[in-house]
Enzyme design. Structure first.
Site, PDB file in Angstrom:
ATOM      1  N   ARG A 224       9.352  -1.217   3.132  1.00  0.00           N
ATOM      2  CA  ARG A 224      10.243  -0.343   2.392  1.00  0.00           C
ATOM      3  C   ARG A 224      10.280   1.012   3.109  1.00  0.00           C
ATOM      4  O   ARG A 224       9.276   1.463   3.659  1.00  0.00           O
ATOM      5  CB  ARG A 224       9.779  -0.151   0.944  1.00  0.00           C
ATOM      6  CG  ARG A 224       9.524  -1.430   0.182  1.00  0.00           C
ATOM      7  CD  ARG A 224      10.752  -2.280   0.026  1.00  0.00           C
ATOM      8  NE  ARG A 224      11.712  -1.735  -0.924  1.00  0.00           N
ATOM      9  CZ  ARG A 224      12.907  -2.267  -1.158  1.00  0.00           C
ATOM     10  NH1 ARG A 224      13.284  -3.338  -0.490  1.00  0.00           N
ATOM     11  NH2 ARG A 224      13.712  -1.731  -2.039  1.00  0.00           N
ATOM     12  N   GLU A 253      19.760   4.534   2.354  1.00  0.00           N
ATOM     13  CA  GLU A 253      20.538   3.480   2.999  1.00  0.00           C
ATOM     14  C   GLU A 253      21.927   3.419   2.373  1.00  0.00           C
ATOM     15  O   GLU A 253      22.047   3.495   1.150  1.00  0.00           O
ATOM     16  CB  GLU A 253      19.823   2.133   2.846  1.00  0.00           C
ATOM     17  CG  GLU A 253      18.471   2.078   3.549  1.00  0.00           C
ATOM     18  CD  GLU A 253      17.792   0.713   3.433  1.00  0.00           C
ATOM     19  OE1 GLU A 253      18.412  -0.217   2.883  1.00  0.00           O
ATOM     20  OE2 GLU A 253      16.650   0.580   3.889  1.00  0.00           O
ATOM     21  N   HIS A 272      18.713  -2.673   7.844  1.00  0.00           N
ATOM     22  CA  HIS A 272      18.097  -3.478   6.780  1.00  0.00           C
ATOM     23  C   HIS A 272      18.596  -4.926   6.843  1.00  0.00           C
ATOM     24  O   HIS A 272      19.130  -5.463   5.860  1.00  0.00           O
ATOM     25  CB  HIS A 272      18.383  -2.876   5.414  1.00  0.00           C
ATOM     26  CG  HIS A 272      17.383  -3.290   4.371  1.00  0.00           C
ATOM     27  ND1 HIS A 272      17.040  -2.500   3.300  1.00  0.00           N
ATOM     28  CD2 HIS A 272      16.631  -4.423   4.230  1.00  0.00           C
ATOM     29  CE1 HIS A 272      16.148  -3.116   2.547  1.00  0.00           C
ATOM     30  NE2 HIS A 272      15.884  -4.292   3.094  1.00  0.00           N
TER      31      HIS A 272
END
Length: 315
Positions: A224, A253, A272
């Site tokens: 994370r 993000e 990601h």
């Protein structure tokens, strides 16, 4: 008897839930309508796993879903004190992303060891420049996070010939505890962050931890974003405290175009995507349908999250 109401926090494309036709009343919500619809739902599917709308909309002591499933490994985006204190069961997508993320980490290790980013840049420049690369076999890796993803990463790196140590919340056979972390970091060539985001792991990779690492070490985060103090990582790279890094997850993000991280020397930025292989959304939908069938028949659910710890225990 009315069908259970399944509320889906939408993301594009929508999940394929055709097998539940006639077995659930499927409704849809977005961040703006979630608070209004939550009290009437029996089950909530958090398909938009990047959304924090559940934290903001959870009804507290009022009527609420009996079960929440998130189509992600992490649950920090939806957990709030009211949900944690409730009797609502929370499950996650454990098992879908393990091997894809492990393969992605292996690709990053090989790419950095073999200097592939520079090779591609030199090709674009039509420049022939011979260099030496790093042999990964025989090097040392530390994987921080002992869940299914961390263990898959360790297995895959071992297959490449790396000596791999795994660090978890508590020490046990084959797993080091937090007290061993600094000692392992000081000897590691590769440090892979694959831990869930909890109070204990938030910001764990800070200036001190990067200072513990040796100058030849390379750091990879597929856990994370907030596990890492990004300013400290940028400084460690700029001052060459470590040799390189790769981030697939970030505090914010998408990463804004104006973020200084795009230009940090020695840093690979990816959006990601480490766990997202072709067909991954269909796998997530199929996993949820199987869980729904268990819930529908009164059988015990799997992938149940310990809401106080923030992950599925027992690994």
């Amino acid at each position: 008897m009315p069908l259970p109401i399944l509320l889906v926090l939408d993301a594009d494309p929508l999940p394929r839930l055709g097998r539940l036709t006639g077995r659930a009343t499927i409704e849809h919500a977005d961040a703006a309508t979630l608070a209004e619809r939550l009290p009437h739902a029996d089950v909530l599917l958090v398909w938009d796993f990047a959304s924090t709308a559940v934290r903001e909309a959870w009804p507290g002591d009022g009527p609420r879903p009996r079960w929440v499933h998130t189509a992600s490994a992490g649950v920090d985006h939806l957990m709030c004190p009211e949900l944690a204190a409730s009797d609502t069961v929370v499950t996650n997508a454990r098992g879908v992303f393990d091997q894809p993320i492990a393969e992605y980490v292996a690709a990053l290790v090989l790419a950095m060891a073999k200097d592939l980013p520079r090779t591609l840049q030199l090709q674009r420049e039509r420049t022939w420049r011979h260099r030496e690369s790093v042999k990964v076999a025989g090097s040392r890796a530390v994987v921080v996070g002992s869940g299914p993803i961390g263990r898959a990463v360790a297995r895959t790196l071992k297959a490449l010939g790396l000596t791999t140590a795994v660090v978890g919340r508590t020490p046990r056979t084959g797993i080091h505890g937090p007290d061993d972390l600094d000692r392992l970091l000081s000897r590691a060539d590769w440090v892979i962050a694959a831990a869930p985001l909890t109070e204990q792991t938030y910001g764990m990779f800070d200036a001190r931890r990067f200072g513990v690492m040796q100058p030849s070490a390379r750091f990879i985060n597929v856990g994370r974003g907030p596990l890492v103090v990004t300013d400290a990582l940028a400084e460690a790279l700029a001052k060459r405290w470590i040799a390189g890094a790769a981030l697939d997850v970030f505090d914010t993000e998408p990463l804004p175009p104006g973020s200084p991280l795009w230009d940090v020397p020695g840093l690979i930025v990816s959006p990601h995507m480490s766990g997202d292989t072709a067909g991954w959304r269909d796998e997530l939908a199929a996993q949820f349908v199987e869980l729904y069938e268990r819930w529908e028949s009164g059988r015990e659910l799997v992938n149940v999250v310990d809401k106080q710890r923030g992950y599925v225990p027992g690994h």
